[in-house]
Motif scaffolding. Structure first.
Motif, PDB file in Angstrom:
ATOM      1  N   VAL A 217       0.842  -1.206   0.000  1.00 14.32           N
ATOM      2  CA  VAL A 217       0.000   0.000   0.000  1.00 14.32           C
ATOM      3  C   VAL A 217       0.864   1.239   0.000  1.00 14.32           C
ATOM      4  CG1 VAL A 217      -1.642   1.361   1.366  1.00 14.32           C
ATOM      5  CG2 VAL A 217      -1.960  -1.130   1.119  1.00 14.32           C
ATOM      6  N   LEU A 218       1.911   1.216   0.820  1.00 14.88           N
ATOM      7  CA  LEU A 218       2.826   2.362   0.909  1.00 14.88           C
ATOM      8  C   LEU A 218       3.544   2.576  -0.418  1.00 14.88           C
ATOM      9  CD1 LEU A 218       3.432   4.251   3.300  1.00 14.88           C
ATOM     10  CD2 LEU A 218       5.456   2.868   3.773  1.00 14.88           C
ATOM     11  N   ARG A 219       3.985   1.494  -1.029  1.00 17.11           N
ATOM     12  CA  ARG A 219       4.682   1.605  -2.318  1.00 17.11           C
ATOM     13  C   ARG A 219       3.751   2.126  -3.419  1.00 17.11           C
ATOM     14  NH1 ARG A 219       8.173  -3.906  -1.714  1.00 17.11           N
ATOM     15  NH2 ARG A 219      10.175  -2.948  -1.225  1.00 17.11           N
ATOM     16  N   SER A 220       2.503   1.654  -3.399  1.00 15.39           N
ATOM     17  CA  SER A 220       1.535   2.117  -4.383  1.00 15.39           C
ATOM     18  C   SER A 220       1.302   3.617  -4.258  1.00 15.39           C
ATOM     19  CB  SER A 220       0.217   1.351  -4.211  1.00 15.39           C
ATOM     20  OG  SER A 220      -0.750   1.808  -5.119  1.00 15.39           O
ATOM     21  N   ALA A 221       1.229   4.100  -3.014  1.00 15.15           N
ATOM     22  CA  ALA A 221       1.038   5.535  -2.785  1.00 15.15           C
ATOM     23  C   ALA A 221       2.242   6.319  -3.287  1.00 15.15           C
ATOM     24  CB  ALA A 221       0.809   5.792  -1.305  1.00 15.15           C
ATOM     25  N   ALA A 222       3.437   5.812  -3.029  1.00 22.12           N
ATOM     26  CA  ALA A 222       4.651   6.492  -3.479  1.00 22.12           C
ATOM     27  C   ALA A 222       4.700   6.563  -4.994  1.00 22.12           C
ATOM     28  CB  ALA A 222       5.881   5.770  -2.937  1.00 22.12           C
ATOM     29  N   SER A 223       4.278   5.471  -5.661  1.00 22.15           N
ATOM     30  CA  SER A 223       4.266   5.451  -7.116  1.00 22.15           C
ATOM     31  C   SER A 223       3.238   6.418  -7.679  1.00 22.15           C
ATOM     32  CB  SER A 223       3.985   4.021  -7.605  1.00 22.15           C
ATOM     33  OG  SER A 223       3.916   3.974  -9.004  1.00 22.15           O
ATOM     34  N   SER A 224       2.051   6.455  -7.065  1.00 22.44           N
ATOM     35  CA  SER A 224       0.993   7.348  -7.548  1.00 22.44           C
ATOM     36  C   SER A 224       1.364   8.812  -7.379  1.00 22.44           C
ATOM     37  CB  SER A 224      -0.312   7.047  -6.802  1.00 22.44           C
ATOM     38  OG  SER A 224      -0.741   5.724  -7.038  1.00 22.44           O
ATOM     39  N   LEU A 225       2.010   9.133  -6.249  1.00 25.67           N
ATOM     40  CA  LEU A 225       2.384  10.521  -5.963  1.00 25.67           C
ATOM     41  C   LEU A 225       3.719  10.902  -6.589  1.00 25.67           C
ATOM     42  CD1 LEU A 225       1.360  10.603  -2.188  1.00 25.67           C
ATOM     43  CD2 LEU A 225       0.140  11.661  -4.106  1.00 25.67           C
ATOM     44  N   ASP A 226       4.443   9.872  -7.104  1.00 22.92           N
ATOM     45  CA  ASP A 226       5.757  10.077  -7.714  1.00 22.92           C
ATOM     46  C   ASP A 226       6.732  10.745  -6.748  1.00 22.92           C
ATOM     47  OD1 ASP A 226       7.656   9.894  -9.711  1.00 22.92           O
ATOM     48  OD2 ASP A 226       7.129  11.817 -10.628  1.00 22.92           O
ATOM     49  N   ILE A 227       6.750  10.241  -5.521  1.00 26.71           N
ATOM     50  CA  ILE A 227       7.684  10.731  -4.510  1.00 26.71           C
ATOM     51  C   ILE A 227       8.321   9.513  -3.831  1.00 26.71           C
ATOM     52  CG2 ILE A 227       6.467  12.902  -4.109  1.00 26.71           C
ATOM     53  CD1 ILE A 227       5.208  11.679  -1.655  1.00 26.71           C
ATOM     54  N   PRO A 228       9.465   9.703  -3.175  1.00 28.73           N
ATOM     55  CA  PRO A 228      10.137   8.564  -2.538  1.00 28.73           C
ATOM     56  C   PRO A 228       9.288   7.894  -1.463  1.00 28.73           C
ATOM     57  CG  PRO A 228      11.627  10.436  -2.726  1.00 28.73           C
ATOM     58  CD  PRO A 228      10.252  10.935  -3.078  1.00 28.73           C
ATOM     59  N   LEU A 229       9.516   6.623  -1.287  1.00 30.48           N
ATOM     60  CA  LEU A 229       8.782   5.841  -0.291  1.00 30.48           C
ATOM     61  C   LEU A 229       8.939   6.433   1.102  1.00 30.48           C
ATOM     62  CD1 LEU A 229       7.190   3.138   0.184  1.00 30.48           C
ATOM     63  CD2 LEU A 229       9.399   2.102   0.706  1.00 30.48           C
ATOM     64  N   ARG A 230      10.151   6.845   1.427  1.00 31.05           N
ATOM     65  CA  ARG A 230      10.395   7.394   2.770  1.00 31.05           C
ATOM     66  C   ARG A 230       9.581   8.664   3.005  1.00 31.05           C
ATOM     67  NH1 ARG A 230      13.948   6.820   6.844  1.00 31.05           N
ATOM     68  NH2 ARG A 230      14.342   8.648   8.139  1.00 31.05           N
ATOM     69  N   GLU A 231       9.441   9.494   1.964  1.00 28.13           N
ATOM     70  CA  GLU A 231       8.685  10.739   2.126  1.00 28.13           C
ATOM     71  C   GLU A 231       7.209  10.453   2.364  1.00 28.13           C
ATOM     72  OE1 GLU A 231       7.735  14.848  -0.361  1.00 28.13           O
ATOM     73  OE2 GLU A 231       9.519  13.645  -0.842  1.00 28.13           O
ATOM     74  N   VAL A 232       6.662   9.451   1.661  1.00 29.92           N
ATOM     75  CA  VAL A 232       5.264   9.066   1.889  1.00 29.92           C
ATOM     76  C   VAL A 232       5.099   8.585   3.326  1.00 29.92           C
ATOM     77  CG1 VAL A 232       3.449   7.435   1.252  1.00 29.92           C
ATOM     78  CG2 VAL A 232       4.865   8.463  -0.513  1.00 29.92           C
ATOM     79  N   ALA A 233       6.036   7.782   3.784  1.00 31.00           N
ATOM     80  CA  ALA A 233       5.977   7.264   5.150  1.00 31.00           C
ATOM     81  C   ALA A 233       6.033   8.400   6.162  1.00 31.00           C
ATOM     82  CB  ALA A 233       7.129   6.290   5.376  1.00 31.00           C
ATOM     83  N   GLU A 234       6.922   9.368   5.934  1.00 31.29           N
ATOM     84  CA  GLU A 234       7.049  10.502   6.859  1.00 31.29           C
ATOM     85  C   GLU A 234       5.747  11.294   6.930  1.00 31.29           C
ATOM     86  OE1 GLU A 234      10.378  12.531   5.247  1.00 31.29           O
ATOM     87  OE2 GLU A 234      11.856  11.395   6.421  1.00 31.29           O
ATOM     88  N   ARG A 235       5.141  11.536   5.755  1.00 35.36           N
ATOM     89  CA  ARG A 235       3.883  12.285   5.731  1.00 35.36           C
ATOM     90  C   ARG A 235       2.801  11.561   6.523  1.00 35.36           C
ATOM     91  NH1 ARG A 235       2.946  14.532  -0.467  1.00 35.36           N
ATOM     92  NH2 ARG A 235       4.938  15.672  -0.701  1.00 35.36           N
ATOM     93  N   LEU A 236       2.717  10.257   6.342  1.00 38.38           N
ATOM     94  CA  LEU A 236       1.691   9.486   7.047  1.00 38.38           C
ATOM     95  C   LEU A 236       1.916   9.514   8.550  1.00 38.38           C
ATOM     96  CD1 LEU A 236      -0.716   7.569   7.077  1.00 38.38           C
ATOM     97  CD2 LEU A 236       0.870   5.668   6.644  1.00 38.38           C
ATOM     98  N   VAL A 237       3.164   9.315   8.962  1.00 40.26           N
ATOM     99  CA  VAL A 237       3.472   9.288  10.391  1.00 40.26           C
ATOM    100  C   VAL A 237       3.200  10.655  11.016  1.00 40.26           C
ATOM    101  CG1 VAL A 237       5.324   9.048  12.087  1.00 40.26           C
ATOM    102  CG2 VAL A 237       5.131   7.401  10.209  1.00 40.26           C
ATOM    103  N   VAL A 238       3.578  11.720  10.313  1.00 39.35           N
ATOM    104  CA  VAL A 238       3.334  13.070  10.817  1.00 39.35           C
ATOM    105  C   VAL A 238       1.837  13.330  10.951  1.00 39.35           C
ATOM    106  CG1 VAL A 238       3.473  15.518  10.234  1.00 39.35           C
ATOM    107  CG2 VAL A 238       5.483  14.068  10.017  1.00 39.35           C
ATOM    108  N   THR A 239       1.086  12.872   9.917  1.00 36.29           N
ATOM    109  CA  THR A 239      -0.371  13.102   9.918  1.00 36.29           C
ATOM    110  C   THR A 239      -1.040  12.431  11.104  1.00 36.29           C
ATOM    111  OG1 THR A 239      -0.419  13.303   7.513  1.00 36.29           O
ATOM    112  CG2 THR A 239      -2.486  12.785   8.613  1.00 36.29           C
ATOM    113  N   VAL A 240      -0.722  11.184  11.349  1.00 39.71           N
ATOM    114  CA  VAL A 240      -1.381  10.457  12.436  1.00 39.71           C
ATOM    115  C   VAL A 240      -0.846  10.869  13.804  1.00 39.71           C
ATOM    116  CG1 VAL A 240      -1.864   8.478  10.962  1.00 39.71           C
ATOM    117  CG2 VAL A 240       0.227   8.496  12.329  1.00 39.71           C
TER     118      VAL A 240
END
Length: 246
Positions: A217-240
């Motif tokens: 799921v995390l990888r799919s989000a990174a691919s859709s947003l065209d941003i690194p996996l780590r950045e997607v993870a950081e955004r999610l962790v910050v949000t929650v």
């Protein structure tokens, strides 16, 4: 290379049959994921497709040590297994880096112990062709005949083409296997460490899914947003992690 070319080339090659064999081999080996599966598929296809061949075997070496063996007929597998002794047509083909043929094992003196076992198993002729896989692995494909003299110049040419094509396909399988192992190792690291691991935990909690699915799921989000996996993870962790407004 010891190749009997006394028969007319156009009749010997059997171009259409050989092309069909190589197409079937390509389709079969593209579908597998491991080297052992590829060897099993290779010997099955070769045995079924090459007229006059009663069994096909494959012997693989990695850094000079046995690395795999396959046989279309399990009862003849010992002929390809170097644990039964290194003195064999397969090892001669590897050492000399050329095709080895024996048209009548009743008259053969090069590999006494191996030849005796082969005759006891009903084998009367053999062609062994070396197969270059990659920098680490070399192999040899063995075509066996059940009667003296059935393996002709046509079979020698087929074995040569089969060895060349199989080498390329097996190299691709080995590369896929290495990449899959590297990806698995990376997944394990990501699941265990840092902000990506935290994000995976969040997704598992939210969706009630296992860790590998959460990582997808995390990888799919990174691919859709065209941003690194780590950045997607950081955004999610910050949000929650943000305190909810009351």
């Amino acid at each position: 290379m010891n190749l009997d070319t006394r028969e007319p080339m156009i009749d010997t090659l059997g171009a259409l049959e050989t092309a069909a064999l190589l197409r079937e081999l390509t389709a079969g080996l593209i579908a597998v994921t491991t080297f052992d599966e590829a060897l099993t598929e290779l010997v099955r296809i070769a045995r079924d497709a090459v007229e006059g061949v009663t069994c096909c075997g494959f012997t693989a070496l990695r850094a000079g040590e046995p690395a795999g063996v396959a046989a279309s007929d399990p009862e003849l597998a010992e002929l390809d297994d170097l644990r039964h002794g290194p003195d064999s047509p397969a090892m001669s083909a590897i050492h000399r880096r050329e095709m080895i043929t024996a048209s009548d094992l009743d008259q053969e003196a090069r590999w006494p112990a191996w030849t005796a076992r082969a005759r006891n198993l009903g084998v009367r002729a053999v062609i062994s062709a070396p197969v270059d896989v990659d920098e680490q692995v070399i192999g040899v494909i063995n075509l066996y005949g059940g009667a003296a003299g059935p393996l002709t110049a046509r079979h020698q040419l087929t074995a040569m083409l089969l060895a060349e094509h199989a080498g390329l396909l097996l190299a691709a399988v080995r590369d896929r296997e290495r990449r899959a192992a590297q990806a698995d190792a990376l997944d394990s690291t990501l699941l265990e460490k840092g902000v990506v691991g935290q994000a995976i935990g969040v997704i598992m909690t939210q969706r009630g899914c296992p860790a590998p699915e959460a990582l997808d799921v995390l990888r799919s989000a990174a691919s859709s947003l065209d941003i690194p996996l780590r950045e997607v993870a950081e955004r999610l962790v910050v949000t929650v992690s943000r305190p909810r407004e009351s």
